[in-house]
Design a protein around this motif. Structure first.
Motif, PDB file in Angstrom:
ATOM      1  N   HIS A 191       0.838  -1.215   0.000  1.00  0.00           N
ATOM      2  CA  HIS A 191       0.000   0.000   0.000  1.00  0.00           C
ATOM      3  C   HIS A 191       0.868   1.259   0.000  1.00  0.00           C
ATOM      4  O   HIS A 191       0.683   2.146  -0.825  1.00  0.00           O
ATOM      5  CB  HIS A 191      -0.919  -0.024   1.226  1.00  0.00           C
ATOM      6  CG  HIS A 191      -1.808   1.168   1.352  1.00  0.00           C
ATOM      7  ND1 HIS A 191      -3.108   1.177   0.921  1.00  0.00           N
ATOM      8  CD2 HIS A 191      -1.578   2.408   1.850  1.00  0.00           C
ATOM      9  CE1 HIS A 191      -3.644   2.367   1.144  1.00  0.00           C
ATOM     10  NE2 HIS A 191      -2.728   3.134   1.716  1.00  0.00           N
ATOM     11  N   HIS A 216       1.513   4.056  -3.128  1.00  0.00           N
ATOM     12  CA  HIS A 216       1.252   5.497  -3.004  1.00  0.00           C
ATOM     13  C   HIS A 216       2.278   6.314  -3.789  1.00  0.00           C
ATOM     14  O   HIS A 216       2.026   7.468  -4.100  1.00  0.00           O
ATOM     15  CB  HIS A 216       1.328   5.928  -1.538  1.00  0.00           C
ATOM     16  CG  HIS A 216       0.009   5.933  -0.816  1.00  0.00           C
ATOM     17  ND1 HIS A 216      -1.138   6.469  -1.353  1.00  0.00           N
ATOM     18  CD2 HIS A 216      -0.328   5.507   0.432  1.00  0.00           C
ATOM     19  CE1 HIS A 216      -2.135   6.354  -0.470  1.00  0.00           C
ATOM     20  NE2 HIS A 216      -1.667   5.767   0.609  1.00  0.00           N
ATOM     21  N   GLU A 272      -6.389   7.480  -1.297  1.00  0.00           N
ATOM     22  CA  GLU A 272      -6.555   6.337  -0.389  1.00  0.00           C
ATOM     23  C   GLU A 272      -7.449   5.238  -0.963  1.00  0.00           C
ATOM     24  O   GLU A 272      -7.100   4.059  -0.910  1.00  0.00           O
ATOM     25  CB  GLU A 272      -7.055   6.806   0.985  1.00  0.00           C
ATOM     26  CG  GLU A 272      -6.068   7.696   1.743  1.00  0.00           C
ATOM     27  CD  GLU A 272      -4.688   7.080   1.942  1.00  0.00           C
ATOM     28  OE1 GLU A 272      -4.522   5.863   1.715  1.00  0.00           O
ATOM     29  OE2 GLU A 272      -3.764   7.827   2.328  1.00  0.00           O
TER      30      GLU A 272
HETATM   31 ZN    ZN Z   1      -2.836   5.081   2.160  1.00  0.00          ZN
END
Ligand code: ZN
Ligand code: B3K
Length: 847
Positions: free
Chosen positions: A289, A293, A312
């Motif tokens: 994750h 990003h 997100e």
């Molecule tokens: Zn995040």
């Protein structure tokens, strides 16, 4: 009550967004680190973009000097007002030089620059940079950075590429929230990765000396994430080094700072002896994750915090895709849906419901929610279903190409898909603005030759929102015949109107498999027959729908037991036993199929059905259902457990983890019958933390008086393992004892409220992991939580506010419990000097 000007609305509104009149294009920072007096010298290259004064943000800063283009600012050239510095008149282009001092040692809020076990580290998202120096602390101001760190410490890290000892240059313009600095006595595990563009990247995982033997899995996850993002999204890494640092004191899981990810140590460190399969899976997911990003969040960031789901939701969707590829799609999807229902559906059903893109907030840190993250990810998944895989790929490619280097909006994102696919997404966009979980009612009609499905959608009211427009709801479905053979493969029907119907001319009435793969985050109102559900459970080709059929049967039994005292019937118990013993099904799937709906899930469903949930009764009824299953499986138990053994040394791979999950589930059932005998043997034989924790939990449930002390004696030295020890005792305590256990544990010498992991391990465990214990009719659980939140709030408001969410279901309960909770909420609301964070949460939960 918070100190605020009476009557002044503290909210920030999306509609008020305006770009800055003066921006910063380059930031040059010099740090001289000191626990109580760190000196920060900043040189900001500023440029005028429009009319108006430059207003900088700062919090808890000791301002030493201010100068423009080398000339100190006269007293009338600026206004220092609380947390803002306003420069009245500035040239079109200038260099702003500031010097401040800050005290990282006393910063226990863990936002800005702080210290953790002698190490300096930072957390700047969302608005922590203003606690380091004066700056335009908002995501649409993107600048390149040069950083110099002056400290007598061996390891000095910041973003970008290292250009000298303690000197870093980040060539990629970034907002303040992605800034990071780390300094301390750290050791690295190092490796490298060659990108598809041929760039050699040094990879380092920095930990405290002694922990370097536990970094292998995080490193392996990082390399697989880098390869996956190249393969699936065509995205390569863009600096010469990628650093990850493990920190013990951290408010959340991890942070994607450019080139310098900072992680809660529990999501980096793992060894078979100390970490469970769930820890390994979390490490893999969170490393991925934060790495993902780098493109979805860092290279393309958010214009303002209202667009948080832009980075997100998309990044969660990407990490879920990655985990499906790495671990198996079916089990991953079921787990993700279970988590969504447990957290996001709950949030959507209560006073804290908000849209995926909120329109206002008081404290942005309160909006890092399951709605923004997990529902945000579901919206991306629906978009992909709606425009098709190729359309999705084309839209994403256009987004990367067009917005690289931008601070973007949801409108920018959707426009890329509209242009790439020619589809009109204006109705789809309602998913970003309408809160609440849509209900989809399904009715079947069969007239002997035509099978018709009637569909109707409805979005329930949420705070501030009523009378919603119909949404686009992609419904994936298939049809089976009575023998379970698939007669129509999966197709997607987009429900766009309030009501709709589908018809099929068929020789016999089919079995409907609907919401395959959980194609939309909705609650289905579908009274399907037991016979059809049993057919789906046995034969559906869609693993999610198959699991869901079993879930629906179990839920129906539990609900009828709770509301009508109905006994658990043989047909259901046989179906459960058949699936549990079906060795053609993956063990991980069988483990999931054996898990009953949670106490929380049942409480929510009773509430929706108009019945006031009784937490003790739910707890007891679930136990009886487990006992009934345990008895039914008893003859097969030894063979079943033997089939779960994994050959060779511990391997965290999904296949072995699935076997251990099933084995743990079976041990739990066994313990209900043998009082802990098998669990005692399993505990003694365990050679890894997954098996050990499973046995430990069983022994706590069986009220073994000695096991907690034995575990503690073995693991006292290990902080992460001891967190598990604290948590397990709270969540496996009998409901009537849970508060007393938590009270005892907060007096344990190793309890440290200022460490968020430890605080969550006890206080969070009671609030979220032992519902009947928390909802003790005496109100002791509520008082315990409120007392600890109030004690933590002045120290660490972010974590206090987050845990206050445990109260958000309070309107479901009986009048006595409601009164007890309301008293606690009001007590918190009336506390002098409450943080903005907790004040906003409590205010939203009170009527
Ligand atoms: Zn995040
Ligand atoms: N972006 C961070 C979360 C920051 C939370 C600030 N309160 C981690 C993540 O979502 O990857």
């Amino acid at each position: 009550m918070r100190d605020a000007t009476p009557g002044q609305d503290q909210s920030v509104h999306l509609k008020d967004y305006a770009p800055v009149p003066v921006t910063v294009t380059h930031v040059d920072l010099h740090f001289r680190l000191d626990p109580l007096a760190t000196r920060v010298q900043a040189r900001l290259t500023c440029e005028r973009r429009g009319p108006g004064a430059m207003v900088l943000n700062g919090e808890d800063l000791e301002t030493v000097s201010l100068a423009i283009d080398g000339t100190p600012l006269g007293a009338d050239a600026y206004t220092l007002d609380g947390d803002t510095l306003t420069l009245h008149e500035t040239p079109d282009a200038f260099l702003l030089e500031t010097e401040v001092t800050i005290a990282p040692e006393t910063n226990k809020a863990l936002s800005g620059l702080y210290m953790s076990n002698g190490m300096y580290c930072t957390q700047c998202e969302a608005e922590g940079f203003r606690r380091i120096t004066w700056m335009l602390d908002r995501p649409d101001v993107m600048a390149t950075y040069d950083v110099e760190i002056d400290a007598d410490l061996p390891v000095l890290l910041s973003n970008g590429d290292e250009v000298g000892q303690g000197r870093w240059h980040d060539p990629w313009p970034k907002p303040t929230y992605l800034f990071a600095l780390v300094a301390g006595n750290l050791v690295a595990t190092s490796d490298s990765f060659t990108t598809m563009e041929g760039r050699e990247v040094a990879l380092n995982i920095w930990v405290r000396p002694g922990d370097e033997g536990r970094t292998a899995y995080a490193m392996d996850s990082l390399k697989r994430s880098m390869a996956w993002d190249e393969r699936v999204y065509g995205r390569a890494y863009d600096l010469s080094v990628f650093n990850i640092v493990a920190v013990d004191d951290f408010n959340m899981g991890a942070m994607e700072n450019k080139g310098l990810n900072i992680f809660n140590s529990r999501y980096v460190l793992a060894s078979p002896e100390t970490a469970t399969d769930a820890d390994y899976a979390n490490i893999e997911r969170i490393v991925a994750h934060e790495y993902f990003h780098n493109w979805t969040g860092n290279r393309i960031t958010c214009r303002d915090w209202f667009q948080l789901c832009l980075k997100e939701g998309l990044t969660v969707f990407r990490d879920q895709q990655f985990s499906q590829d790495e671990r198996g799609a079916a089990v991953q999807r079921i787990g993700d849906v279970m988590a969504l229902r447990a957290r996001q559906f709950r949030e959507d059903a209560g006073p804290l419901a908000h849209p995926v893109r909120p329109e206002s907030f008081v404290e942005i840190n309160n909006f890092y929610t399951s709605t923004i993250y997990e529902k945000g990810a579901e919206v991306i998944g629906m978009l992909r279903t709606f425009v098709g895989a190729e359309g999705y790929d084309a839209g994403v490619a256009l987004y990367f190409q067009r917005h690289d280097g931008d601070a973007a909006t949801i409108e920018d994102w959707l426009r890329c898909f509209e242009e790439a696919t020619g589809r009109d997404l204006s109705q789809f966009k309602l998913w970003y603005s309408q809160a609440g979980t849509p209900r989809v009612k399904v009715e079947e009609h069969w007239d002997g030759s035509t099978y018709r499905i009637e569909l109707a959608q409805h979005v329930p009211d949420t705070p501030g929102q009523t009378d919603r427009a119909p949404m686009v709801i992609p419904l994936a479905f298939g049809l089976l015949d009575a023998s379970g053979a698939e007669i129509r493969a999966t197709e997607v029907h987009a429900l766009t109107k309030v009501t709709d119907s589908l018809s099929f001319d068929l020789p016999a009435r089919p079995v409907l498999s609907i919401l395959r793969g959980f194609s939309a985050p909705v609650i289905l109102g579908f009274e399907q027959s037991d016979a059809d559900r049993l057919t789906l459970l046995a034969h559906d080709t869609d693993p999610f729908a198959r699991w869901e059929a079993g879930r629906a049967l179990a839920k129906d039994r539990l609900m009828r037991a709770l509301t009508q005292d109905a006994p658990f019937d043989d047909a259901w118990l046989d179906a459960v036993a058949t699936l549990a013993t079906d060795d053609t099904a993956a063990p991980a799937f069988r483990a999931l199929a054996l898990a009953l709906p949670s106490e929380e899930d049942l409480a929510g469903s009773l509430h929706v059905a108009g019945v006031v949930p009784d937490p003790d009764r739910i707890y007891a009824m679930r136990r009886s259902a487990q006992l009934a299953i345990a008895e039914r499986l008893s003859p097969a138990m030894s063979d079943l457990r033997a089939a779960c053994t994994t050959p060779g040394p511990y391997d965290p791979c999904a296949e072995d983890a699935g076997k251990r999950a099933l084995s743990g589930r079976l041990l739990g059932l066994r313990t209900l019958i043998d009082g802990g005998e098998a669990a005692r043997a399993a505990y003694a034989a365990a050679d890894n933390m997954t098996d050990r924790m499973a046995a430990f939990a069983c022994l706590l449930e069986a009220n073994d008086d000695e096991i907690a002390a034995a575990f503690e004696a073995d693991w006292k030295h290990d902080r992460l393992v001891m967190d598990k020890w604290f948590t397990a005792q709270v969540i496996h305590a009998a409901p009537r004892d849970a508060v007393a256990v938590a009270e005892r544990l907060v007096r344990h010498p190793d309890f440290d409220a200022s460490n968020p992991n430890r605080f969550r391990a006890v206080v969070g465990a009671l609030a979220a992991g032992n519902p009947a214990g928390f909802h003790n009719p005496s109100g002791a659980g509520y008082a315990f939580l409120a007392r600890h939140l109030l004690a933590l709030d002045p120290v660490n408001p972010q974590t206090a506010a987050r845990l206050s969410q445990a109260f958000d279901t309070w309107r479901r309960y009986d009048a006595d419990r409601q009164a007890l909770i309301e008293t606690e909420l009001k007590r918190m609301a009336g506390t002098e000097g409450l943080s903005r964070d907790l004040d906003e949460m409590v205010g939203r939960m009170l009527p």
